[in-house]
Design an enzyme around this catalytic site. Structure first.
Site, PDB file in Angstrom:
ATOM      1  N   ASN A   1      41.207 108.820  -3.267  1.00  0.00           N
ATOM      2  CA  ASN A   1      40.883 109.026  -4.425  1.00  0.00           C
ATOM      3  C   ASN A   1      39.495 109.959  -4.512  1.00  0.00           C
ATOM      4  O   ASN A   1      38.420 109.534  -3.910  1.00  0.00           O
ATOM      5  CB  ASN A   1      40.556 107.830  -5.004  1.00  0.00           C
ATOM      6  CG  ASN A   1      39.713 107.970  -6.471  1.00  0.00           C
ATOM      7  OD1 ASN A   1      39.759 108.923  -7.094  1.00  0.00           O
ATOM      8  ND2 ASN A   1      39.283 106.721  -6.711  1.00  0.00           N
ATOM      9  N   TRP A   2      39.599 111.218  -4.762  1.00  0.00           N
ATOM     10  CA  TRP A   2      38.550 112.014  -4.291  1.00  0.00           C
ATOM     11  C   TRP A   2      37.424 112.196  -5.402  1.00  0.00           C
ATOM     12  O   TRP A   2      36.400 112.700  -5.421  1.00  0.00           O
ATOM     13  CB  TRP A   2      38.918 113.389  -4.365  1.00  0.00           C
ATOM     14  CG  TRP A   2      39.670 113.889  -3.434  1.00  0.00           C
ATOM     15  CD1 TRP A   2      40.452 113.056  -2.330  1.00  0.00           C
ATOM     16  CD2 TRP A   2      40.419 115.310  -3.022  1.00  0.00           C
ATOM     17  NE1 TRP A   2      41.192 113.849  -1.476  1.00  0.00           N
ATOM     18  CE2 TRP A   2      41.207 115.127  -2.080  1.00  0.00           C
ATOM     19  CE3 TRP A   2      40.123 116.505  -3.491  1.00  0.00           C
ATOM     20  CZ2 TRP A   2      41.547 116.261  -1.493  1.00  0.00           C
ATOM     21  CZ3 TRP A   2      40.679 117.712  -2.955  1.00  0.00           C
ATOM     22  CH2 TRP A   2      41.534 117.612  -1.910  1.00  0.00           C
ATOM     23  N   LYS A   3      37.719 111.054  -6.700  1.00  0.00           N
ATOM     24  CA  LYS A   3      36.923 111.021  -7.762  1.00  0.00           C
ATOM     25  C   LYS A   3      36.343 112.422  -8.337  1.00  0.00           C
ATOM     26  O   LYS A   3      37.187 113.480  -8.132  1.00  0.00           O
ATOM     27  CB  LYS A   3      35.547 110.230  -6.933  1.00  0.00           C
ATOM     28  CG  LYS A   3      36.046 108.814  -6.678  1.00  0.00           C
ATOM     29  CD  LYS A   3      35.029 107.881  -6.538  1.00  0.00           C
ATOM     30  CE  LYS A   3      35.546 106.660  -5.605  1.00  0.00           C
ATOM     31  NZ  LYS A   3      34.735 105.356  -5.657  1.00  0.00           N
TER      32      LYS A   3
ATOM     33  N   HIS B   1      41.164 102.090 -12.550  1.00  0.00           N
ATOM     34  CA  HIS B   1      40.089 101.842 -11.543  1.00  0.00           C
ATOM     35  C   HIS B   1      38.904 101.341 -12.027  1.00  0.00           C
ATOM     36  O   HIS B   1      38.599 101.448 -13.387  1.00  0.00           O
ATOM     37  CB  HIS B   1      39.950 103.554 -11.208  1.00  0.00           C
ATOM     38  CG  HIS B   1      39.090 103.606  -9.843  1.00  0.00           C
ATOM     39  ND1 HIS B   1      37.703 103.308  -9.818  1.00  0.00           N
ATOM     40  CD2 HIS B   1      39.265 103.587  -8.612  1.00  0.00           C
ATOM     41  CE1 HIS B   1      37.089 103.305  -8.630  1.00  0.00           C
ATOM     42  NE2 HIS B   1      37.915 103.534  -7.938  1.00  0.00           N
TER      43      HIS B   1
ATOM     44  N   GLU C   1      35.746 101.989 -11.819  1.00  0.00           N
ATOM     45  CA  GLU C   1      35.003 103.100 -12.562  1.00  0.00           C
ATOM     46  C   GLU C   1      35.375 103.243 -13.953  1.00  0.00           C
ATOM     47  O   GLU C   1      34.523 103.578 -15.003  1.00  0.00           O
ATOM     48  CB  GLU C   1      34.703 104.253 -11.473  1.00  0.00           C
ATOM     49  CG  GLU C   1      34.175 103.973 -10.493  1.00  0.00           C
ATOM     50  CD  GLU C   1      34.239 104.700  -9.141  1.00  0.00           C
ATOM     51  OE1 GLU C   1      34.843 105.913  -9.268  1.00  0.00           O
ATOM     52  OE2 GLU C   1      33.861 104.432  -8.086  1.00  0.00           O
TER      53      GLU C   1
ATOM     54  N   GLU D   1      41.136  96.249  -5.228  1.00  0.00           N
ATOM     55  CA  GLU D   1      39.769  96.659  -4.918  1.00  0.00           C
ATOM     56  C   GLU D   1      38.709  95.982  -5.630  1.00  0.00           C
ATOM     57  O   GLU D   1      38.140  95.861  -6.903  1.00  0.00           O
ATOM     58  CB  GLU D   1      39.607  98.191  -5.557  1.00  0.00           C
ATOM     59  CG  GLU D   1      40.662  99.063  -5.122  1.00  0.00           C
ATOM     60  CD  GLU D   1      40.238 100.436  -5.351  1.00  0.00           C
ATOM     61  OE1 GLU D   1      40.227 101.303  -4.388  1.00  0.00           O
ATOM     62  OE2 GLU D   1      39.805 100.925  -6.399  1.00  0.00           O
TER      63      GLU D   1
ATOM     64  N   GLY E   1      32.657 101.803  -2.575  1.00  0.00           N
ATOM     65  CA  GLY E   1      31.363 102.890  -2.284  1.00  0.00           C
ATOM     66  C   GLY E   1      30.158 102.062  -1.821  1.00  0.00           C
ATOM     67  O   GLY E   1      29.133 102.815  -1.765  1.00  0.00           O
TER      68      GLY E   1
ATOM     69  N   SER F   1      35.522 100.812   0.658  1.00  0.00           N
ATOM     70  CA  SER F   1      34.766 101.208   1.962  1.00  0.00           C
ATOM     71  C   SER F   1      35.804 101.076   3.175  1.00  0.00           C
ATOM     72  O   SER F   1      35.511 100.753   4.288  1.00  0.00           O
ATOM     73  CB  SER F   1      33.749 100.259   2.352  1.00  0.00           C
ATOM     74  OG  SER F   1      32.767 100.334   1.061  1.00  0.00           O
TER      75      SER F   1
ATOM     76  N   GLY G   1      38.139 106.018  -1.114  1.00  0.00           N
ATOM     77  CA  GLY G   1      37.629 107.115  -1.720  1.00  0.00           C
ATOM     78  C   GLY G   1      36.814 107.642  -0.779  1.00  0.00           C
ATOM     79  O   GLY G   1      37.083 108.891  -0.401  1.00  0.00           O
TER      80      GLY G   1
HETATM   81  C1  PEP Z   1      37.920 103.780  -4.678  1.00  0.00           C
HETATM   82  O1  PEP Z   1      37.098 104.604  -5.307  1.00  0.00           O
HETATM   83  O2  PEP Z   1      38.918 103.374  -5.106  1.00  0.00           O
HETATM   84  C2  PEP Z   1      37.444 103.267  -3.469  1.00  0.00           C
HETATM   85  C3  PEP Z   1      37.976 102.427  -2.797  1.00  0.00           C
HETATM   86  O3  PEP Z   1      36.206 104.025  -3.062  1.00  0.00           O
HETATM   87  P1  PEP Z   1      35.206 103.839  -1.337  1.00  0.00           P
HETATM   88  O4  PEP Z   1      36.512 104.049  -0.339  1.00  0.00           O
HETATM   89  O5  PEP Z   1      34.245 105.010  -1.464  1.00  0.00           O
HETATM   90  O6  PEP Z   1      34.875 102.535  -1.383  1.00  0.00           O
END
Ligand code: PEP
Length: 259
Positions: free
Chosen positions: A9-11, A97, A99, A169, A175, A215, A236
Protein backbone atom coordinates in the site's frame (compact mmCIF):
# COMPACT_ATOMS: atom_id res chain seq x y z
CA UNK A 1 -2.89 -24.55 1.35
CA UNK A 2 -3.76 -20.91 0.73
CA UNK A 3 -1.25 -19.06 -1.46
CA UNK A 4 0.42 -16.29 0.57
CA UNK A 5 -0.42 -12.76 -0.52
CA UNK A 6 1.76 -9.71 -0.01
CA UNK A 7 0.24 -6.35 -0.93
CA UNK A 8 2.08 -3.04 -0.96
CA UNK A 9 0.00 0.00 0.00
CA UNK A 10 1.92 3.01 -1.27
CA UNK A 11 -0.62 5.42 0.22
CA UNK A 12 -0.30 9.02 -1.02
CA UNK A 13 3.38 8.66 -1.86
CA UNK A 14 5.56 8.85 -5.01
CA UNK A 15 5.80 11.26 -7.91
CA UNK A 16 5.08 9.76 -11.31
CA UNK A 17 8.78 9.17 -11.96
CA UNK A 18 9.37 7.67 -8.53
CA UNK A 19 6.40 5.37 -9.00
CA UNK A 20 7.58 4.09 -12.38
CA UNK A 21 11.12 3.57 -11.07
CA UNK A 22 9.74 1.60 -8.15
CA UNK A 23 7.52 -0.55 -10.39
CA UNK A 24 10.48 -1.25 -12.67
CA UNK A 25 12.76 -2.21 -9.78
CA UNK A 26 10.07 -4.45 -8.34
CA UNK A 27 9.37 -6.16 -11.65
CA UNK A 28 13.09 -6.80 -12.19
CA UNK A 29 13.66 -8.03 -8.65
CA UNK A 30 10.55 -10.16 -8.31
CA UNK A 31 10.65 -11.69 -11.77
CA UNK A 32 14.24 -12.75 -11.22
CA UNK A 33 13.16 -15.01 -8.36
CA UNK A 34 11.80 -18.42 -9.26
CA UNK A 35 9.89 -18.72 -6.00
CA UNK A 36 7.61 -15.83 -6.96
CA UNK A 37 5.14 -18.49 -8.16
CA UNK A 38 4.46 -19.32 -4.53
CA UNK A 39 3.25 -15.90 -3.49
CA UNK A 40 0.70 -13.47 -4.89
CA UNK A 41 2.18 -9.97 -5.05
CA UNK A 42 -0.10 -6.93 -5.34
CA UNK A 43 1.01 -3.33 -5.77
CA UNK A 44 -1.41 -0.57 -4.72
CA UNK A 45 -0.07 2.75 -6.02
CA UNK A 46 -2.05 6.01 -6.01
CA UNK A 47 -4.98 6.07 -8.47
CA UNK A 48 -3.18 8.39 -10.91
CA UNK A 49 -0.38 5.92 -11.56
CA UNK A 50 -2.56 2.85 -12.13
CA UNK A 51 -2.69 3.06 -15.94
CA UNK A 52 1.06 3.40 -16.37
CA UNK A 53 1.79 0.80 -13.70
CA UNK A 54 -0.57 -1.60 -15.49
CA UNK A 55 1.54 -1.29 -18.65
CA UNK A 56 4.73 -2.19 -16.77
CA UNK A 57 3.02 -5.10 -15.06
CA UNK A 58 1.53 -6.63 -18.20
CA UNK A 59 2.80 -10.20 -18.64
CA UNK A 60 4.39 -10.21 -15.20
CA UNK A 61 2.87 -12.22 -12.37
CA UNK A 62 2.51 -9.05 -10.29
CA UNK A 63 -1.01 -7.76 -9.80
CA UNK A 64 -2.39 -4.30 -9.34
CA UNK A 65 -4.68 -3.01 -6.65
CA UNK A 66 -6.32 0.31 -5.82
CA UNK A 67 -6.26 1.86 -2.36
CA UNK A 68 -9.99 2.58 -2.20
CA UNK A 69 -13.15 2.67 -4.28
CA UNK A 70 -16.56 4.28 -4.17
CA UNK A 71 -19.51 1.86 -4.11
CA UNK A 72 -21.80 3.67 -6.56
CA UNK A 73 -20.87 2.99 -10.19
CA UNK A 74 -21.23 6.54 -11.55
CA UNK A 75 -22.85 9.89 -10.86
CA UNK A 76 -22.49 13.11 -8.90
CA UNK A 77 -19.79 12.05 -6.45
CA UNK A 78 -17.07 14.65 -7.02
CA UNK A 79 -13.58 13.29 -6.60
CA UNK A 80 -14.64 9.68 -6.17
CA UNK A 81 -13.44 6.68 -8.19
CA UNK A 82 -15.86 3.76 -8.46
CA UNK A 83 -15.15 0.05 -8.32
CA UNK A 84 -16.70 -0.08 -11.80
CA UNK A 85 -14.01 2.31 -13.10
CA UNK A 86 -11.19 0.35 -11.49
CA UNK A 87 -12.25 -3.04 -12.75
CA UNK A 88 -10.36 -2.82 -16.07
CA UNK A 89 -7.06 -1.83 -14.46
CA UNK A 90 -6.98 -3.66 -11.15
CA UNK A 91 -7.46 -7.10 -9.65
CA UNK A 92 -7.69 -5.99 -6.01
CA UNK A 93 -8.92 -3.00 -4.03
CA UNK A 94 -8.25 -2.08 -0.41
CA UNK A 95 -11.42 -1.16 1.49
CA UNK A 96 -11.83 0.09 5.05
CA UNK A 97 -8.21 1.02 5.66
CA UNK A 98 -7.97 2.61 9.12
CA UNK A 99 -6.77 5.86 7.56
CA UNK A 100 -10.00 6.00 5.55
CA UNK A 101 -12.06 5.12 8.61
CA UNK A 102 -10.31 7.68 10.84
CA UNK A 103 -9.38 10.57 8.52
CA UNK A 104 -12.34 10.32 6.14
CA UNK A 105 -15.00 9.15 8.58
CA UNK A 106 -15.80 5.87 6.84
CA UNK A 107 -18.32 3.71 8.66
CA UNK A 108 -18.66 -0.07 8.81
CA UNK A 109 -21.70 0.28 6.56
CA UNK A 110 -19.77 2.16 3.86
CA UNK A 111 -16.94 -0.38 4.03
CA UNK A 112 -19.50 -3.15 3.47
CA UNK A 113 -20.90 -1.33 0.43
CA UNK A 114 -17.38 -0.90 -0.97
CA UNK A 115 -16.58 -4.60 -0.50
CA UNK A 116 -19.85 -5.56 -2.21
CA UNK A 117 -19.20 -3.14 -5.10
CA UNK A 118 -15.71 -4.54 -5.56
CA UNK A 119 -17.03 -8.10 -5.78
CA UNK A 120 -19.83 -7.06 -8.12
CA UNK A 121 -17.21 -5.76 -10.56
CA UNK A 122 -14.83 -8.71 -10.27
CA UNK A 123 -12.34 -6.99 -7.98
CA UNK A 124 -10.98 -8.79 -4.95
CA UNK A 125 -11.50 -6.69 -1.85
CA UNK A 126 -8.77 -6.47 0.79
CA UNK A 127 -10.97 -5.66 3.77
CA UNK A 128 -9.03 -3.94 6.56
CA UNK A 129 -10.06 -4.38 10.17
CA UNK A 130 -8.28 -3.68 13.43
CA UNK A 131 -8.58 -2.11 16.84
CA UNK A 132 -7.27 1.30 17.88
CA UNK A 133 -5.13 1.85 20.94
CA UNK A 134 -8.11 2.90 23.07
CA UNK A 135 -9.97 -0.29 22.21
CA UNK A 136 -6.91 -2.40 22.80
CA UNK A 137 -6.28 -0.83 26.23
CA UNK A 138 -9.95 -1.34 27.12
CA UNK A 139 -9.73 -5.06 26.26
CA UNK A 140 -12.04 -4.53 23.27
CA UNK A 141 -9.82 -5.90 20.50
CA UNK A 142 -11.91 -9.01 19.85
CA UNK A 143 -15.28 -7.23 19.98
CA UNK A 144 -14.03 -4.51 17.61
CA UNK A 145 -12.56 -6.90 15.07
CA UNK A 146 -15.60 -9.18 15.20
CA UNK A 147 -17.95 -6.23 14.67
CA UNK A 148 -15.93 -4.92 11.71
CA UNK A 149 -15.76 -8.35 10.05
CA UNK A 150 -19.47 -9.07 10.54
CA UNK A 151 -20.39 -5.65 9.15
CA UNK A 152 -18.05 -5.74 6.15
CA UNK A 153 -19.18 -9.22 5.14
CA UNK A 154 -22.90 -8.62 5.69
CA UNK A 155 -23.62 -8.19 1.95
CA UNK A 156 -21.15 -10.91 0.86
CA UNK A 157 -22.24 -14.41 -0.15
CA UNK A 158 -20.41 -17.59 0.84
CA UNK A 159 -19.43 -18.36 -2.75
CA UNK A 160 -17.53 -15.07 -2.93
CA UNK A 161 -15.26 -15.73 0.04
CA UNK A 162 -12.41 -17.23 -1.99
CA UNK A 163 -12.12 -13.83 -3.69
CA UNK A 164 -11.83 -11.96 -0.40
CA UNK A 165 -8.82 -11.00 1.67
CA UNK A 166 -9.01 -9.66 5.22
CA UNK A 167 -6.14 -7.54 6.51
CA UNK A 168 -5.87 -7.49 10.29
CA UNK A 169 -4.21 -4.17 10.99
CA UNK A 170 -4.07 -3.02 14.60
CA UNK A 171 -4.24 0.75 14.14
CA UNK A 172 -1.53 1.43 16.70
CA UNK A 173 0.91 -0.72 14.70
CA UNK A 174 0.42 1.12 11.38
CA UNK A 175 3.34 3.33 10.45
CA UNK A 176 4.55 3.30 14.06
CA UNK A 177 7.49 0.93 13.77
CA UNK A 178 5.77 -1.07 16.56
CA UNK A 179 4.51 -4.28 14.96
CA UNK A 180 2.12 -6.54 16.86
CA UNK A 181 3.42 -9.71 18.45
CA UNK A 182 3.26 -12.58 15.94
CA UNK A 183 1.29 -14.88 18.24
CA UNK A 184 -1.26 -12.14 19.02
CA UNK A 185 -1.72 -11.43 15.29
CA UNK A 186 -2.21 -15.17 14.76
CA UNK A 187 -4.78 -15.28 17.56
CA UNK A 188 -6.78 -12.42 16.01
CA UNK A 189 -6.42 -14.08 12.60
CA UNK A 190 -8.08 -17.18 14.08
CA UNK A 191 -10.83 -15.00 15.55
CA UNK A 192 -11.48 -13.48 12.10
CA UNK A 193 -11.76 -16.93 10.55
CA UNK A 194 -14.06 -18.15 13.34
CA UNK A 195 -16.26 -15.08 12.82
CA UNK A 196 -16.52 -15.85 9.11
CA UNK A 197 -17.08 -19.57 9.80
CA UNK A 198 -19.99 -18.77 12.13
CA UNK A 199 -21.78 -17.08 9.23
CA UNK A 200 -20.55 -19.00 6.16
CA UNK A 201 -19.32 -22.35 7.49
CA UNK A 202 -15.77 -23.56 8.03
CA UNK A 203 -15.09 -24.63 4.44
CA UNK A 204 -15.95 -21.23 2.93
CA UNK A 205 -14.18 -19.35 5.73
CA UNK A 206 -11.10 -21.51 5.14
CA UNK A 207 -10.74 -20.01 1.67
CA UNK A 208 -10.33 -16.41 2.81
CA UNK A 209 -6.77 -15.19 2.99
CA UNK A 210 -5.95 -13.23 6.12
CA UNK A 211 -3.07 -10.77 6.15
CA UNK A 212 -1.37 -9.02 9.02
CA UNK A 213 -0.53 -5.35 8.54
CA UNK A 214 1.33 -2.89 10.75
CA UNK A 215 5.04 -2.09 10.51
CA UNK A 216 5.89 -5.25 8.56
CA UNK A 217 9.49 -5.46 7.33
CA UNK A 218 11.82 -8.09 5.96
CA UNK A 219 13.04 -8.60 9.53
CA UNK A 220 9.67 -9.54 11.03
CA UNK A 221 7.54 -11.01 8.19
CA UNK A 222 8.56 -14.58 9.10
CA UNK A 223 6.99 -14.14 12.54
CA UNK A 224 3.60 -13.38 10.94
CA UNK A 225 3.60 -15.66 7.92
CA UNK A 226 4.53 -18.54 10.25
CA UNK A 227 1.18 -18.23 12.05
CA UNK A 228 -1.33 -20.85 10.82
CA UNK A 229 -4.12 -18.30 10.28
CA UNK A 230 -1.99 -15.56 8.68
CA UNK A 231 -1.52 -15.85 4.92
CA UNK A 232 0.49 -12.75 4.14
CA UNK A 233 0.85 -9.07 4.83
CA UNK A 234 -0.42 -5.66 3.85
CA UNK A 235 2.72 -3.56 3.82
CA UNK A 236 2.80 0.24 3.97
CA UNK A 237 6.13 2.00 4.55
CA UNK A 238 8.35 -0.95 3.58
CA UNK A 239 6.55 -1.31 0.24
CA UNK A 240 8.16 1.93 -0.94
CA UNK A 241 11.61 0.37 -0.67
CA UNK A 242 12.09 -2.10 -3.53
CA UNK A 243 14.78 -4.22 -1.86
CA UNK A 244 12.82 -4.47 1.38
CA UNK A 245 9.54 -5.34 -0.36
CA UNK A 246 11.26 -7.96 -2.52
CA UNK A 247 12.76 -9.47 0.65
CA UNK A 248 9.31 -9.65 2.27
CA UNK A 249 7.86 -11.33 -0.85
CA UNK A 250 10.76 -13.80 -1.01
CA UNK A 251 10.25 -14.89 2.61
CA UNK A 252 6.50 -15.27 2.03
CA UNK A 253 7.20 -17.26 -1.16
CA UNK A 254 9.51 -19.66 0.69
CA UNK A 255 6.71 -20.19 3.20
CA UNK A 256 4.30 -20.74 0.29
CA UNK A 257 6.64 -23.37 -1.12
CA UNK A 258 6.40 -25.21 2.19
CA UNK A 259 9.91 -24.41 3.38
C1 PEP B 1 -0.73 0.09 6.01
O1 PEP B 1 -0.77 1.23 5.63
O2 PEP B 1 -1.64 -0.69 5.72
C2 PEP B 1 0.40 -0.34 6.82
C3 PEP B 1 0.36 -1.52 7.36
O3 PEP B 1 1.43 0.56 6.97
P1 PEP B 1 2.87 0.24 7.63
O4 PEP B 1 3.38 -1.03 7.04
O5 PEP B 1 3.71 1.43 7.25
O6 PEP B 1 2.66 0.12 9.10
Amino acid sequence: MRTPIIAGNWKMNTTYDEAMDLVEELVDGLEAREESDNVDVVLCPPFLWLFSAAEYLEDTGIQLGAQDCYPVDRGAFTGAISAAMLADQCSYVIVGHSERRTLFGETDDLVAKKAAAALRHGLRPIVCVGEGLRERDAGETDATVRRQVEAAFAPVEGGQLAECVVAYEPVWAIGSGRAADGAEAGRVGALIRETLAARFGAAAAGQVRIQYGGSVTGANIAEFIGQPEIDGALVGGASLNAAEFIRICAIAARHGAGE
